[in-house]
Design a protein around this motif. Sequence first.
Motif, PDB file in Angstrom:
ATOM      1  N   SER A   1       6.563   6.628   8.538  1.00  0.00           N
ATOM      2  CA  SER A   1       7.211   6.168   7.260  1.00  0.00           C
ATOM      3  C   SER A   1       5.903   7.108   6.865  1.00  0.00           C
ATOM      4  N   PRO A   2       6.430   7.788   6.386  1.00  0.00           N
ATOM      5  CA  PRO A   2       5.835   9.426   5.485  1.00  0.00           C
ATOM      6  C   PRO A   2       4.534   9.304   4.850  1.00  0.00           C
ATOM      7  N   VAL A   3       4.236  10.596   5.029  1.00  0.00           N
ATOM      8  CA  VAL A   3       3.275  10.292   3.411  1.00  0.00           C
ATOM      9  C   VAL A   3       3.672   9.986   2.183  1.00  0.00           C
ATOM     10  N   GLY A   4       3.253   9.124   1.282  1.00  0.00           N
ATOM     11  CA  GLY A   4       3.259   8.804   0.526  1.00  0.00           C
ATOM     12  C   GLY A   4       4.835   7.807   0.370  1.00  0.00           C
ATOM     13  N   ALA A   5       4.969   7.469   1.293  1.00  0.00           N
ATOM     14  CA  ALA A   5       6.047   5.742   1.557  1.00  0.00           C
ATOM     15  C   ALA A   5       4.959   4.968   0.897  1.00  0.00           C
ATOM     16  N   GLU A   6       5.826   4.113  -0.667  1.00  0.00           N
ATOM     17  CA  GLU A   6       5.170   2.785  -0.573  1.00  0.00           C
ATOM     18  C   GLU A   6       5.930   1.737   0.601  1.00  0.00           C
ATOM     19  N   VAL A   7       4.779   0.919   1.334  1.00  0.00           N
ATOM     20  CA  VAL A   7       4.713   0.367   2.156  1.00  0.00           C
ATOM     21  C   VAL A   7       4.336  -1.368   2.107  1.00  0.00           C
ATOM     22  N   SER A   8       5.083  -2.778   2.150  1.00  0.00           N
ATOM     23  CA  SER A   8       4.811  -4.145   2.400  1.00  0.00           C
ATOM     24  C   SER A   8       4.350  -4.610   2.808  1.00  0.00           C
ATOM     25  N   ALA A   9       3.860  -5.932   3.358  1.00  0.00           N
ATOM     26  CA  ALA A   9       3.872  -6.841   4.162  1.00  0.00           C
ATOM     27  C   ALA A   9       3.661  -8.160   4.233  1.00  0.00           C
ATOM     28  N   GLU A  10       4.500  -8.702   4.440  1.00  0.00           N
ATOM     29  CA  GLU A  10       5.148 -10.201   4.032  1.00  0.00           C
ATOM     30  C   GLU A  10       4.557 -10.816   4.957  1.00  0.00           C
ATOM     31  N   ALA A  11       3.302 -11.963   5.217  1.00  0.00           N
ATOM     32  CA  ALA A  11       3.785 -12.801   5.976  1.00  0.00           C
ATOM     33  C   ALA A  11       4.049 -14.375   5.433  1.00  0.00           C
ATOM     34  N   THR A  12       4.436 -15.194   6.128  1.00  0.00           N
ATOM     35  CA  THR A  12       4.160 -16.786   5.699  1.00  0.00           C
ATOM     36  C   THR A  12       3.656 -17.505   6.699  1.00  0.00           C
ATOM     37  N   LEU A  13       3.504 -18.543   6.303  1.00  0.00           N
ATOM     38  CA  LEU A  13       3.097 -19.270   7.215  1.00  0.00           C
ATOM     39  C   LEU A  13       3.859 -20.658   8.311  1.00  0.00           C
ATOM     40  N   VAL A  14       4.261 -20.338   9.762  1.00  0.00           N
ATOM     41  CA  VAL A  14       4.924 -20.970  10.502  1.00  0.00           C
ATOM     42  C   VAL A  14       4.474 -21.910  11.046  1.00  0.00           C
ATOM     43  N   GLU A  15       3.154 -21.994  11.219  1.00  0.00           N
ATOM     44  CA  GLU A  15       2.261 -23.724  11.795  1.00  0.00           C
ATOM     45  C   GLU A  15       0.585 -23.573  11.949  1.00  0.00           C
ATOM     46  N   VAL A  16       1.103 -24.745  11.473  1.00  0.00           N
ATOM     47  CA  VAL A  16      -0.542 -25.302  11.172  1.00  0.00           C
ATOM     48  C   VAL A  16      -0.670 -25.711  12.407  1.00  0.00           C
ATOM     49  N   ASP A  17      -1.599 -25.980  13.326  1.00  0.00           N
ATOM     50  CA  ASP A  17      -2.614 -26.684  14.250  1.00  0.00           C
ATOM     51  C   ASP A  17      -3.603 -26.912  14.570  1.00  0.00           C
TER      52      ASP A  17
ATOM     53  N   MET B   1       0.532  -1.455  -0.047  1.00  0.00           N
ATOM     54  CA  MET B   1      -0.311  -0.111   0.168  1.00  0.00           C
ATOM     55  C   MET B   1       0.904   0.863  -0.023  1.00  0.00           C
ATOM     56  N   THR B   2       0.567   2.120  -0.546  1.00  0.00           N
ATOM     57  CA  THR B   2       1.266   3.603  -0.127  1.00  0.00           C
ATOM     58  C   THR B   2       0.272   4.525   0.537  1.00  0.00           C
ATOM     59  N   VAL B   3       1.339   4.678   1.538  1.00  0.00           N
ATOM     60  CA  VAL B   3       0.763   6.032   2.958  1.00  0.00           C
ATOM     61  C   VAL B   3       0.150   6.514   2.461  1.00  0.00           C
ATOM     62  N   ASP B   4      -0.903   6.941   2.778  1.00  0.00           N
ATOM     63  CA  ASP B   4      -1.802   8.367   2.086  1.00  0.00           C
ATOM     64  C   ASP B   4      -2.845   8.942   3.512  1.00  0.00           C
ATOM     65  N   ALA B   5      -2.820   9.953   3.362  1.00  0.00           N
ATOM     66  CA  ALA B   5      -4.096  10.682   4.460  1.00  0.00           C
ATOM     67  C   ALA B   5      -4.179  10.040   5.322  1.00  0.00           C
ATOM     68  N   ALA B   6      -5.389   9.446   4.559  1.00  0.00           N
ATOM     69  CA  ALA B   6      -6.375   8.390   5.640  1.00  0.00           C
ATOM     70  C   ALA B   6      -6.139   7.433   6.816  1.00  0.00           C
ATOM     71  N   ARG B   7      -4.655   6.669   6.286  1.00  0.00           N
ATOM     72  CA  ARG B   7      -3.807   5.838   6.835  1.00  0.00           C
ATOM     73  C   ARG B   7      -2.776   6.142   7.992  1.00  0.00           C
ATOM     74  N   THR B   8      -2.969   7.324   8.197  1.00  0.00           N
ATOM     75  CA  THR B   8      -2.177   7.597   9.253  1.00  0.00           C
ATOM     76  C   THR B   8      -2.755   8.127  10.737  1.00  0.00           C
ATOM     77  N   ALA B   9      -1.506   7.731  11.874  1.00  0.00           N
ATOM     78  CA  ALA B   9      -2.084   7.989  12.947  1.00  0.00           C
ATOM     79  C   ALA B   9      -2.986   9.700  13.624  1.00  0.00           C
ATOM     80  N   LEU B  10      -2.864  10.033  13.088  1.00  0.00           N
ATOM     81  CA  LEU B  10      -3.012  10.840  13.359  1.00  0.00           C
ATOM     82  C   LEU B  10      -5.069  10.988  12.389  1.00  0.00           C
ATOM     83  N   ALA B  11      -4.880  10.740  11.078  1.00  0.00           N
ATOM     84  CA  ALA B  11      -6.512  10.261  11.220  1.00  0.00           C
ATOM     85  C   ALA B  11      -7.570   8.996  11.470  1.00  0.00           C
ATOM     86  N   MET B  12      -5.956   8.226  11.586  1.00  0.00           N
ATOM     87  CA  MET B  12      -6.790   6.844  12.538  1.00  0.00           C
ATOM     88  C   MET B  12      -7.200   6.665  14.269  1.00  0.00           C
ATOM     89  N   GLY B  13      -6.693   8.352  14.957  1.00  0.00           N
ATOM     90  CA  GLY B  13      -6.786   8.411  16.491  1.00  0.00           C
ATOM     91  C   GLY B  13      -5.428   7.415  17.016  1.00  0.00           C
TER      92      GLY B  13
END
Length: 124
Positions: free
Chosen positions: A70-86, A11-23
């Motif tokens: 991360s400032p407004v306009g930055a591209e942020v990536s999140a990676e998830a890897t499945l490490v355990e199945v129970d 995602m790209t950080v926009d005004a709606a995803r800032t700490a200020l906007a989200m409270g």
Amino acid sequence: METGLTFTSVMTVDAARTALAMGSGDMEVLATPAMVALMENAAMRAVEKELPEGSTTVGALMNTTHVKPSPVGAEVSAEATLVEVDGRKLVFAVKASDESGIIGEGTHVRYVVDREKFLAKMKG
């Protein structure tokens, strides 16, 4: 389901995803809840094609750091890897990064649920 399944959400950080906007804070930088949501999205997407018909996953636990802004306009990536199945419990290693490197990492737990049965619990 096998461990090792992975997905990266971006995602790209926009005004709606800032700490200020989200409270969650008072600065115009990526909000921790937005970073966590991106991590959850990556985990959900990592396993979605392996689920039985009519099933989905729901988040149950997130244990993560958020160590760099991360400032407004930055591209942020999140990676998830499945490490355990129970059984129905799925454990993921998650990490988020921007152009400066890792901004947060941790562990996320999701459970496989039947969509209809899960939603029926709300009808009291």
